[in-house]
Motif scaffolding. Structure first.
Motif, PDB file in Angstrom:
ATOM      1  N   GLU A 137      25.126   4.043  18.786  1.00 41.02           N
ATOM      2  CA  GLU A 137      25.719   5.366  18.629  1.00 41.02           C
ATOM      3  C   GLU A 137      27.035   5.468  19.384  1.00 41.02           C
ATOM      4  O   GLU A 137      27.942   6.191  18.964  1.00 41.02           O
ATOM      5  CB  GLU A 137      24.758   6.439  19.129  1.00 41.02           C
ATOM      6  CG  GLU A 137      23.568   6.659  18.226  1.00 41.02           C
ATOM      7  CD  GLU A 137      22.540   7.601  18.831  1.00 41.02           C
ATOM      8  OE1 GLU A 137      22.864   8.284  19.825  1.00 41.02           O
ATOM      9  OE2 GLU A 137      21.428   7.642  18.315  1.00 41.02           O
ATOM     10  N   ALA A 138      27.150   4.757  20.487  1.00 42.29           N
ATOM     11  CA  ALA A 138      28.373   4.788  21.282  1.00 42.29           C
ATOM     12  C   ALA A 138      29.482   3.966  20.639  1.00 42.29           C
ATOM     13  O   ALA A 138      30.593   3.903  21.157  1.00 42.29           O
ATOM     14  CB  ALA A 138      28.093   4.278  22.690  1.00 42.29           C
ATOM     15  N   GLY A 139      29.184   3.344  19.506  1.00 49.57           N
ATOM     16  CA  GLY A 139      30.200   2.552  18.810  1.00 49.57           C
ATOM     17  C   GLY A 139      30.472   1.229  19.495  1.00 49.57           C
ATOM     18  O   GLY A 139      31.583   0.720  19.463  1.00 49.57           O
ATOM     19  N   VAL A 140      29.462   0.671  20.120  1.00 51.29           N
ATOM     20  CA  VAL A 140      29.616  -0.587  20.835  1.00 51.29           C
ATOM     21  C   VAL A 140      29.822  -1.720  19.832  1.00 51.29           C
ATOM     22  O   VAL A 140      29.049  -1.887  18.893  1.00 51.29           O
ATOM     23  CB  VAL A 140      28.385  -0.863  21.725  1.00 51.29           C
ATOM     24  CG1 VAL A 140      28.444  -2.239  22.325  1.00 51.29           C
ATOM     25  CG2 VAL A 140      28.295   0.190  22.806  1.00 51.29           C
ATOM     26  N   ASP A 141      30.853  -2.474  20.024  1.00 53.76           N
ATOM     27  CA  ASP A 141      31.158  -3.623  19.179  1.00 53.76           C
ATOM     28  C   ASP A 141      30.319  -4.802  19.655  1.00 53.76           C
ATOM     29  O   ASP A 141      30.374  -5.185  20.823  1.00 53.76           O
ATOM     30  CB  ASP A 141      32.648  -3.934  19.284  1.00 53.76           C
ATOM     31  CG  ASP A 141      33.085  -5.096  18.420  1.00 53.76           C
ATOM     32  OD1 ASP A 141      32.240  -5.762  17.801  1.00 53.76           O
ATOM     33  OD2 ASP A 141      34.304  -5.342  18.367  1.00 53.76           O
ATOM     34  N   GLU A 142      29.543  -5.382  18.758  1.00 50.95           N
ATOM     35  CA  GLU A 142      28.642  -6.478  19.110  1.00 50.95           C
ATOM     36  C   GLU A 142      29.382  -7.717  19.623  1.00 50.95           C
ATOM     37  O   GLU A 142      28.818  -8.521  20.340  1.00 50.95           O
ATOM     38  CB  GLU A 142      27.776  -6.854  17.917  1.00 50.95           C
ATOM     39  CG  GLU A 142      26.778  -5.796  17.526  1.00 50.95           C
ATOM     40  CD  GLU A 142      25.723  -5.530  18.590  1.00 50.95           C
ATOM     41  OE1 GLU A 142      25.200  -6.492  19.177  1.00 50.95           O
ATOM     42  OE2 GLU A 142      25.436  -4.358  18.834  1.00 50.95           O
ATOM     43  N   LEU A 143      30.621  -7.911  19.223  1.00 51.36           N
ATOM     44  CA  LEU A 143      31.357  -9.112  19.608  1.00 51.36           C
ATOM     45  C   LEU A 143      32.235  -8.910  20.838  1.00 51.36           C
ATOM     46  O   LEU A 143      32.736  -9.881  21.405  1.00 51.36           O
ATOM     47  CB  LEU A 143      32.226  -9.591  18.441  1.00 51.36           C
ATOM     48  CG  LEU A 143      31.457  -9.936  17.170  1.00 51.36           C
ATOM     49  CD1 LEU A 143      32.430 -10.312  16.061  1.00 51.36           C
ATOM     50  CD2 LEU A 143      30.465 -11.047  17.414  1.00 51.36           C
ATOM     51  N   ARG A 144      32.424  -7.693  21.243  1.00 53.85           N
ATOM     52  CA  ARG A 144      33.312  -7.391  22.364  1.00 53.85           C
ATOM     53  C   ARG A 144      32.644  -7.734  23.691  1.00 53.85           C
ATOM     54  O   ARG A 144      31.431  -7.641  23.832  1.00 53.85           O
ATOM     55  CB  ARG A 144      33.662  -5.913  22.351  1.00 53.85           C
ATOM     56  CG  ARG A 144      34.639  -5.529  23.416  1.00 53.85           C
ATOM     57  CD  ARG A 144      35.251  -4.169  23.150  1.00 53.85           C
ATOM     58  NE  ARG A 144      36.213  -3.898  24.182  1.00 53.85           N
ATOM     59  CZ  ARG A 144      36.023  -3.008  25.156  1.00 53.85           C
ATOM     60  NH1 ARG A 144      34.946  -2.269  25.189  1.00 53.85           N
ATOM     61  NH2 ARG A 144      36.937  -2.839  26.083  1.00 53.85           N
ATOM     62  N   ARG A 145      33.451  -8.131  24.659  1.00 55.08           N
ATOM     63  CA  ARG A 145      32.973  -8.370  26.022  1.00 55.08           C
ATOM     64  C   ARG A 145      33.395  -7.184  26.883  1.00 55.08           C
ATOM     65  O   ARG A 145      34.536  -6.730  26.815  1.00 55.08           O
ATOM     66  CB  ARG A 145      33.572  -9.653  26.604  1.00 55.08           C
ATOM     67  CG  ARG A 145      33.261 -10.905  25.811  1.00 55.08           C
ATOM     68  CD  ARG A 145      31.807 -11.322  26.009  1.00 55.08           C
ATOM     69  NE  ARG A 145      31.466 -12.466  25.186  1.00 55.08           N
ATOM     70  CZ  ARG A 145      31.247 -13.668  25.661  1.00 55.08           C
ATOM     71  NH1 ARG A 145      31.313 -13.899  26.944  1.00 55.08           N
ATOM     72  NH2 ARG A 145      30.927 -14.642  24.835  1.00 55.08           N
ATOM     73  N   TYR A 146      32.474  -6.692  27.692  1.00 60.70           N
ATOM     74  CA  TYR A 146      32.719  -5.530  28.543  1.00 60.70           C
ATOM     75  C   TYR A 146      32.784  -5.963  30.005  1.00 60.70           C
ATOM     76  O   TYR A 146      32.010  -6.811  30.450  1.00 60.70           O
ATOM     77  CB  TYR A 146      31.604  -4.496  28.359  1.00 60.70           C
ATOM     78  CG  TYR A 146      31.566  -3.958  26.955  1.00 60.70           C
ATOM     79  CD1 TYR A 146      32.364  -2.890  26.584  1.00 60.70           C
ATOM     80  CD2 TYR A 146      30.775  -4.557  25.983  1.00 60.70           C
ATOM     81  CE1 TYR A 146      32.368  -2.424  25.277  1.00 60.70           C
ATOM     82  CE2 TYR A 146      30.765  -4.095  24.681  1.00 60.70           C
ATOM     83  CZ  TYR A 146      31.570  -3.025  24.336  1.00 60.70           C
ATOM     84  OH  TYR A 146      31.577  -2.578  23.041  1.00 60.70           O
ATOM     85  N   SER A 147      33.683  -5.356  30.748  1.00 59.44           N
ATOM     86  CA  SER A 147      33.825  -5.656  32.176  1.00 59.44           C
ATOM     87  C   SER A 147      32.724  -4.932  32.950  1.00 59.44           C
ATOM     88  O   SER A 147      32.139  -3.953  32.462  1.00 59.44           O
ATOM     89  CB  SER A 147      35.188  -5.187  32.672  1.00 59.44           C
ATOM     90  OG  SER A 147      35.240  -3.766  32.680  1.00 59.44           O
ATOM     91  N   PRO A 148      32.455  -5.370  34.173  1.00 62.54           N
ATOM     92  CA  PRO A 148      31.472  -4.654  35.000  1.00 62.54           C
ATOM     93  C   PRO A 148      31.858  -3.183  35.187  1.00 62.54           C
ATOM     94  O   PRO A 148      30.985  -2.311  35.191  1.00 62.54           O
ATOM     95  CB  PRO A 148      31.504  -5.409  36.331  1.00 62.54           C
ATOM     96  CG  PRO A 148      31.924  -6.789  35.955  1.00 62.54           C
ATOM     97  CD  PRO A 148      32.911  -6.606  34.830  1.00 62.54           C
ATOM     98  N   GLU A 149      33.153  -2.907  35.286  1.00 65.08           N
ATOM     99  CA  GLU A 149      33.615  -1.528  35.459  1.00 65.08           C
ATOM    100  C   GLU A 149      33.269  -0.671  34.235  1.00 65.08           C
ATOM    101  O   GLU A 149      32.856   0.483  34.376  1.00 65.08           O
ATOM    102  CB  GLU A 149      35.132  -1.507  35.714  1.00 65.08           C
ATOM    103  CG  GLU A 149      35.552  -2.085  37.051  1.00 65.08           C
ATOM    104  CD  GLU A 149      35.559  -3.622  37.114  1.00 65.08           C
ATOM    105  OE1 GLU A 149      35.598  -4.154  38.235  1.00 65.08           O
ATOM    106  OE2 GLU A 149      35.509  -4.273  36.056  1.00 65.08           O
ATOM    107  N   GLU A 150      33.419  -1.240  33.049  1.00 64.68           N
ATOM    108  CA  GLU A 150      33.073  -0.513  31.823  1.00 64.68           C
ATOM    109  C   GLU A 150      31.568  -0.273  31.732  1.00 64.68           C
ATOM    110  O   GLU A 150      31.129   0.812  31.317  1.00 64.68           O
ATOM    111  CB  GLU A 150      33.530  -1.286  30.586  1.00 64.68           C
ATOM    112  CG  GLU A 150      35.028  -1.302  30.394  1.00 64.68           C
ATOM    113  CD  GLU A 150      35.448  -2.191  29.250  1.00 64.68           C
ATOM    114  OE1 GLU A 150      36.076  -1.657  28.314  1.00 64.68           O
ATOM    115  OE2 GLU A 150      35.133  -3.405  29.289  1.00 64.68           O
ATOM    116  N   VAL A 151      30.788  -1.262  32.123  1.00 59.96           N
ATOM    117  CA  VAL A 151      29.329  -1.125  32.088  1.00 59.96           C
ATOM    118  C   VAL A 151      28.890  -0.001  33.025  1.00 59.96           C
ATOM    119  O   VAL A 151      28.062   0.838  32.656  1.00 59.96           O
ATOM    120  CB  VAL A 151      28.646  -2.462  32.458  1.00 59.96           C
ATOM    121  CG1 VAL A 151      27.150  -2.285  32.634  1.00 59.96           C
ATOM    122  CG2 VAL A 151      28.948  -3.509  31.393  1.00 59.96           C
ATOM    123  N   ILE A 152      29.459   0.060  34.211  1.00 60.85           N
ATOM    124  CA  ILE A 152      29.114   1.107  35.181  1.00 60.85           C
ATOM    125  C   ILE A 152      29.593   2.467  34.697  1.00 60.85           C
ATOM    126  O   ILE A 152      28.856   3.456  34.753  1.00 60.85           O
ATOM    127  CB  ILE A 152      29.704   0.781  36.568  1.00 60.85           C
ATOM    128  CG1 ILE A 152      29.061  -0.488  37.148  1.00 60.85           C
ATOM    129  CG2 ILE A 152      29.549   1.966  37.529  1.00 60.85           C
ATOM    130  CD1 ILE A 152      27.564  -0.423  37.317  1.00 60.85           C
TER     131      ILE A 152
END
Length: 76
Positions: A10-25
């Protein structure tokens, strides 16, 4: 609060994208208070993540797996 698969979708998370720890938090996808704490857990290999060229990153699948790993099942 941790993210379920449907919440990530629902948040529009792209399955192939890599997220930084800052984005995860910032998105509250894992139950840690700061990016520093999350990074330290990654350095100690306590959290599922990727170490791309020495940089910590997370895929949507990493976040799902980490949430599943931390699930507490009720007793019968």
């Amino acid at each position: 609060m941790t993210a379920s698969s449907s919440e990530l979708m629902e948040a529009g998370v792209d399955e192939l994208r890599r997220y930084s720890p800052e984005e995860v938090i910032a998105n509250r996808w894992l139950p840690y208070k700061s990016a520093r704490v999350l990074k330290e857990k990654c350095y100690r290999r306590e959290v599922i993540h990727h170490g791309d060229g020495g940089r910590i990153s997370f895929t949507a699948e990493d976040i799902r797996r980490e949430n599943e790993r931390r699930t507490v099942e009720p007793r019968d």
